[in-house]
Design a protein around this motif. Structure first.
Motif, short mmCIF file in Angstrom:
data_model
loop_
_atom_site.label_atom_id
_atom_site.label_comp_id
_atom_site.label_asym_id
_atom_site.label_seq_id
_atom_site.Cartn_x
_atom_site.Cartn_y
_atom_site.Cartn_z
N ARG A 28 0.97 -0.97 -0.37
CA ARG A 28 -0.09 0.46 0.07
C ARG A 28 0.80 1.63 0.54
O ARG A 28 0.33 1.92 0.24
CB ARG A 28 -0.75 0.38 0.74
N GLY A 29 2.37 0.78 0.20
CA GLY A 29 3.19 2.34 -0.68
C GLY A 29 2.81 2.75 1.44
O GLY A 29 2.84 2.69 2.36
N ALA A 30 3.27 4.47 1.11
CA ALA A 30 4.14 4.79 2.79
C ALA A 30 2.22 5.02 3.00
O ALA A 30 1.67 5.32 3.01
CB ALA A 30 3.80 6.47 1.70
N LYS A 48 11.00 2.44 7.39
CA LYS A 48 10.13 0.59 7.96
C LYS A 48 9.09 0.03 7.58
O LYS A 48 8.09 0.95 6.75
CB LYS A 48 10.32 0.81 9.45
N GLY A 49 8.66 -0.88 7.13
CA GLY A 49 7.57 -1.43 6.63
C GLY A 49 6.98 -2.42 7.70
O GLY A 49 8.04 -2.82 9.00
N TYR A 50 5.94 -2.77 7.46
CA TYR A 50 5.24 -2.78 8.21
C TYR A 50 3.72 -4.17 7.70
O TYR A 50 3.32 -4.10 6.72
CB TYR A 50 4.43 -1.68 9.42
N GLU A 73 6.49 -5.07 12.64
CA GLU A 73 7.13 -4.82 11.92
C GLU A 73 7.94 -5.59 11.03
O GLU A 73 8.76 -6.61 11.56
CB GLU A 73 8.64 -3.60 12.64
N ARG A 74 8.14 -5.77 9.76
CA ARG A 74 8.95 -6.30 9.01
C ARG A 74 10.62 -6.39 8.52
O ARG A 74 10.98 -5.06 9.05
CB ARG A 74 8.23 -6.39 8.07
#
Length: 602
Positions: A28-30, A48-50, A73-74
């Motif tokens: 989904r982007g930001a 960071k990615g979640y 968090e990924r």
């Protein structure tokens, strides 16, 4: 919830209920507020990615690092969003003046979400106006000049669409200077009086170009106390049982003002409405851009005034609560409360809010809470207590699965401390609560963490509960008793959420753990008083009253939700609003329209 003070308040936003979803995981982007996320969706925030763990609609205050129940968090970063929105279409102008042009267009679409639009003039490199809606007004233009406009959409990642088709128009010529004032309004007269307002009517003025409005002046003052574009006006915020003198003046578009009308003296009434239906309003003890209003000047339409908020004292022992009036001395504030109480109204102190996180984790914190709150009650003479606990103030610990026998210490001590204050202040001391939907109706789909966390508090104190006014705003979509998801701001939503409390519901889907129904006279619907008062959930008076007609009389508006009790609930108590201050900001639209409506049920 009641939004943070830095926003238009009403709270850290309520989350969407856990709803089953068949949507596939998507990048989904930001992360952005106002986006519906499904389980497994990926969003980026702060580099960071979640991964989304629970379906919800995002709101300010619930960013991924802040809400671990929703985001995990990924490792690694998600792919960047590089897809631009589609170009806006159908640019046109509904109106223009000699120095401005108003524009509208059709919405763009985007793989993640459009965050705004930019308007360009004559192919300029910089936007001349921006908007988060599908309309904008470009100002500072020259008269009698042709301009060409284009519009581009943008998303949260900064991708910008192609330009819309160009739209050209010519501004009109500047009008000739007008120096002639209108004639004075005639036959100024009073048409209605309450304890804090006077309604007036007058005959029309005339002008060589055109009258654009009228101004009402009180006691010879130099500033208008009310304005109107019709032949009627209401002056509010007046003192009870006091005589005022009013005059009216007309004005035109050039700013010319007429001579004053005849004067009329009117005495305000001395009591507030005392019907069977209540209007509860929150008066906030801070200025968040709405309006500064003294407590004594609260509209007479409100039966119950919630003073918001008492909050934890920084640096003091845990549980210690404090309150200091922001626009009056302690003596003046006490006098204001006494004035409202003399009018037959109730004034309560509300605890918490979006910024006031209250943790009663042990007996010492509970005692500090009881002692400090009793001090505030004694000092100001409050008639009761309101629990407006939001965000991290209330959450169920792991393994706490029975709302009838909570094991979370923070909830146990809150119940015990509140019970002690109720006992110490006698049977006439009121108790109200203003939870967010996730903390009450959210317990229908899931029970744990924030979901349903208010249920043990309501259950334990239901014998002393005066009103429960769940916040029907900042909440997105919530599941009703029929298993359907209903969106905020709609009559269906208000009816479905209210009937969950009036019928009771199985907590966490467990048929052996049913939260029992409240009495109709304990249930009140909480609403924003204006679009500015909350991030979402504002409902027009007409749609609110459709919902109330169905709830109280069984008079259907033809919606999707069907009442379990076909004849409705005549004892349903009324409405609450965040806030009194925002109500004044919008010229009392909420209190005037809903007080008149509720009075038809007296």
């Amino acid at each position: 919830m009641h939004p943070p003070r830095s926003s238009s308040r009403a709270a850290l936003a309520v989350l969407l209920l856990l709803l089953p979803t068949l949507a596939l995981a998507a990048d989904r982007g930001a992360w952005a507020p106002g986006v519906a996320y499904a389980v497994g969706d990926i969003a980026s925030y702060g580099g960071k990615g979640y991964d989304c763990r629970q379906a919800h609609t995002s709101l300010v205050g619930w960013e991924p690092p802040n809400v671990l129940a929703l985001w995990l968090e990924r490792t690694g970063n998600p792919p960047a969003d590089t897809q631009a929105p589609t170009a806006p279409a159908g640019v046109g102008s509904p109106s223009k003046t000699y120095d401005s042009v108003s524009l509208t267009w059709s919405a763009s679409t985007d793989n993640v979400g459009v965050t705004g639009y930019e308007v360009f003039v004559n192919n300029g490199a910089s936007a001349s106006a921006t908007s988060t809606t599908t309309s904008a007004t470009v100002t500072g233009l020259a008269a009698n000049t042709s301009y060409t406009f284009t519009v581009k959409a943008r998303d949260a990642a900064g991708n910008r669409s192609a330009a819309s088709a160009a739209f050209s128009t010519t501004t009109p010529s500047r009008p000739a200077q007008d120096t002639q004032a209108p004639t004075a309004p005639g036959s100024l007269r009073s048409t209605g009086v309450t304890s804090s307002s006077v309604s007036l009517a007058f005959n029309a003025s005339s002008d060589n170009v055109g009258v654009t409005g009228y101004e009402i002046f009180v006691n010879g003052g130099s500033s208008a106390a009310a304005t109107s574009t019709t032949l009627n006006a209401t002056v509010t915020g007046l003192a009870a049982n006091t005589t005022y003198t009013f005059t009216a003046k007309a004005r035109d578009a050039a700013g010319n003002r007429s001579a004053a009308s005849n004067s009329v003296a009117v005495t305000t009434g001395n009591t507030a409405p005392t019907g069977s239906k209540v209007l509860v309003g929150y008066w906030h003890n801070f200025d968040n851009g709405s309006t500064n209003i003294r407590l004594r000047d609260v509209s007479s339409k409100f039966n119950v005034i919630q003073v918001a908020f008492a909050e934890p004292v920084p640096g003091a022992p845990s549980g210690t609560m404090g309150f200091t009036p922001y626009n009056a001395t302690v003596a003046e504030f006490k006098a204001d409360i006494a004035t409202l109480k003399a009018q037959g109204r109730k004034v309560l102190i509300s605890l918490g809010g979006a910024n006031g996180t209250i943790h009663l984790d042990d007996a010492a914190a509970r005692q500090a809470f009881v002692t400090s709150m009793q001090g505030l009650i004694n000092t100001y003479g409050f008639d009761g207590l309101d629990l407006d606990l939001e965000g991290a103030s209330l959450s169920l610990n792991g393994g706490d699965t029975d709302f009838r026998n909570p094991t979370t210490p923070r909830i146990q001590h809150l119940i015990a401390g509140t019970r002690q204050l109720l006992n110490d202040n006698g049977a006439g001391f009121l108790l109200t609560m203003a939870p967010e939907t996730a903390y009450v109706q959210g317990g229908y789909a899931a029970y744990g963490g924030p979901w349903g966390a208010y249920l043990p508090v309501i259950y334990a104190l239901r014998d002393r509960l005066t009103y429960l006014h769940v916040q029907h705003y900042n909440t997105g979509t919530v599941m009703g008793l029929d298993g359907r998801a209903y969106a905020q701001s709609t009559p269906d939503f208000h009816v479905a959420m209210a009937e969950m409390l009036l019928q009771g519901f199985p907590v966490g889907g467990n048929a052996s753990a049913v939260f029992p129904a409240l009495r109709p006279e304990q249930v009140v619907i909480g609403l924003p008083s204006s679009p500015q008062a909350a991030g979402g959930g504002y409902t027009t008076p007409a749609n609110v009253q459709k919902a109330l007609d169905y709830l109280m009389k069984g008079q259907s508006f033809g919606g999707t939700y069907v009442l379990r009790k076909a004849g409705g609930y005549p004892g349903f108590k009324g409405l609450m609003t965040w806030s009194i201050n925002w109500d004044k900001f919008t010229n009392y639209e909420f209190s005037n329209s809903h007080r008149a409506y509720l009075d038809t049920y007296q």
